[in-house]
Scaffold this motif. Sequence first.
Motif, PDB file in Angstrom:
ATOM      1  N   ARG A 128       0.814  -1.220   0.000  1.00 30.39           N
ATOM      2  CA  ARG A 128       0.000   0.000   0.000  1.00 30.39           C
ATOM      3  C   ARG A 128       0.852   1.278   0.000  1.00 30.39           C
ATOM      4  O   ARG A 128       0.343   2.360   0.264  1.00 30.39           O
ATOM      5  N   GLY A 129       2.149   1.130  -0.288  1.00 33.04           N
ATOM      6  CA  GLY A 129       3.014   2.299  -0.335  1.00 33.04           C
ATOM      7  C   GLY A 129       3.250   2.921   1.026  1.00 33.04           C
ATOM      8  O   GLY A 129       3.414   4.133   1.145  1.00 33.04           O
ATOM      9  N   TYR A 455       3.248   9.579 -12.540  1.00 32.82           N
ATOM     10  CA  TYR A 455       2.573  10.883 -12.599  1.00 32.82           C
ATOM     11  C   TYR A 455       1.659  10.911 -13.818  1.00 32.82           C
ATOM     12  O   TYR A 455       1.981  10.337 -14.867  1.00 32.82           O
ATOM     13  N   ARG A 456       0.535  11.621 -13.684  1.00 38.10           N
ATOM     14  CA  ARG A 456      -0.389  11.766 -14.812  1.00 38.10           C
ATOM     15  C   ARG A 456      -0.870  13.211 -14.921  1.00 38.10           C
ATOM     16  O   ARG A 456      -1.174  13.850 -13.902  1.00 38.10           O
ATOM     17  N   PHE A 457      -0.920  13.703 -16.151  1.00 40.18           N
ATOM     18  CA  PHE A 457      -1.403  15.051 -16.438  1.00 40.18           C
ATOM     19  C   PHE A 457      -2.459  14.948 -17.528  1.00 40.18           C
ATOM     20  O   PHE A 457      -2.319  14.174 -18.479  1.00 40.18           O
ATOM     21  N   HIS A 473       0.294   7.138  -8.655  1.00 40.03           N
ATOM     22  CA  HIS A 473       0.556   5.859  -7.993  1.00 40.03           C
ATOM     23  C   HIS A 473       1.972   5.860  -7.421  1.00 40.03           C
ATOM     24  O   HIS A 473       2.913   6.318  -8.065  1.00 40.03           O
ATOM     25  N   ILE A 474       2.110   5.366  -6.176  1.00 39.08           N
ATOM     26  CA  ILE A 474       3.415   5.114  -5.553  1.00 39.08           C
ATOM     27  C   ILE A 474       3.456   3.646  -5.180  1.00 39.08           C
ATOM     28  O   ILE A 474       2.523   3.137  -4.537  1.00 39.08           O
ATOM     29  N   ALA A 481       5.135  -2.338 -14.316  1.00 39.21           N
ATOM     30  CA  ALA A 481       3.916  -2.101 -15.091  1.00 39.21           C
ATOM     31  C   ALA A 481       2.859  -1.496 -14.176  1.00 39.21           C
ATOM     32  O   ALA A 481       2.858  -1.727 -12.962  1.00 39.21           O
ATOM     33  N   TYR A 482       1.989  -0.697 -14.784  1.00 36.65           N
ATOM     34  CA  TYR A 482       0.886  -0.122 -14.013  1.00 36.65           C
ATOM     35  C   TYR A 482      -0.315   0.092 -14.930  1.00 36.65           C
ATOM     36  O   TYR A 482      -0.171   0.576 -16.058  1.00 36.65           O
TER      37      TYR A 482
END
Length: 518
Positions: A128-129, A455-457, A473-474, A481-482
Amino acid sequence: MQLYKYFLLSILSLSILTKTQAQTDTLLRNKIEPKREFRGVWIATVENIDWPKKQSTADQQKQQLIDILDDHQETGINAVFFQVRPAADAFYAKGTEPWSKWLMGRQGQAPDPAYDPLEFAITEAHKRGMELHAWFNPYRATNDNRYYELSPNHITNLKPEWFFTYGGKKTFNPGLPEVREYIVRIILNVVDNYDIDGIHMDDYFYPYLIDGQSINDADAYNKYGAARFSNIKDWRRNNVDTLIHMLGDSIHKHKPHVKFGVAPFGIWANQYQNPEGSQTHGGSSYYENYADVRKWMKEGWIDYVVPQLYWPLSSRVANFDTLINWWSNNTYNRHLYIGLGVYRIGERSKASAAYKIPTELPNEMRHLRNNPRIEGTVVFSSHSLTDNLGGFADSLSTNFYKSPALPPLMLWLDSIPPNVPRNVVAKQAGQGVLLNWETPLLARDKEPVYGYVVYRFSGTEKIDLNNPDHILHIEYDANTAYQDSSVQKGVTYSYIVTAIDRLKNESDRSPTIAVKVQ
């Protein structure tokens, strides 16, 4: 008439205060949250405070812990202090001390079916990071006077000469060299055998003062301290210093990435006792617990400190602002996280009345955030958040912790970041976007990559990796892969991946990969 005028002035003042508070909240919501912040919680096992529930099976215990960690993940927590040795016992399998009675109900009784609670907790936290710090009580040997319930191989039965009784509880005598060596061995065993992120201790060094009680350590003082210390109190303080110094050196020698921190009583010393102390009027770790935490930071023996500031902003005895300012001026470049007493919302005492006010803890958070030397918070205790006492967990998840955060860097332990992830690709896969990349080449220090940040933009959003709102996501594993399942049709998304090492140093950014969802 005077009463009426006072009433109008009160209403006007309340209106201004409410408006000011609303404006402050708006500014805070619009302000970029810190990208690096320690967001911890204590999971107490002593007396089954947080986990596990009494008379639960091993499978039920595992599910309870999963539920707790899921809840904390939703709140935004990124570190847990998991109590593994509450009273010279164990919540882990790879040790020499008996299983804790707070696990299966009787000291020495192993979980059935067999499992290792610490190993399980580490795995689930990392999924869970979250960092997991193994929390030890170094000197407490029993938490009550029911000595007949102790396991035959409990250390108080094997080495009775190592202990004194105070307040009906058996406590290790910190003045005995063999006691210090034993405690170091116990802790290093966990460092060596478990994939923990830190070793953590709370405030139980020498016991808190009880009227009419005295510590029976005169023989040890005469044998080990009288020749060097004219004052038994200075000798006691030196005993704790010695243990902390031994641990700091040993932990970092065995595993350089393992952090070492302490959560002392919130007052180091009062100014009327010591000119270096704070303008407060309470107990103190220096004079009562013989714990000179300020020295430990100054000497670099510990990596972080978490003073337990369980007083409200309005306290006259121990003012919250006075204490956060004192601690922030005495960190000596070590990390300072503040321990918050969320549990006090559930207390019925007059002293806890301020915590019933819904704005008390959020205001404490605002005061902390305004002090740049404070790098995080830790909540006592876990069930205070999972029960959402006073709605504080909601305040964290919707305001203070609404964006993810990486733990703050400890550059004195490691300052070399990983290399950049290679060959990042992204493509639409079903209703989402699938990202793949390759493991970076080894960094200069040859340390393997520990995890990744995605990161997402959206659309034309500015690429800014300092804004944690864009952290998607961390993860703390080597997965390359994610799957982004939170996309919308017709939107173009830009993705960047970075690598992190064990101490969360972050690599440079990968090239930006854009995907338009059809």
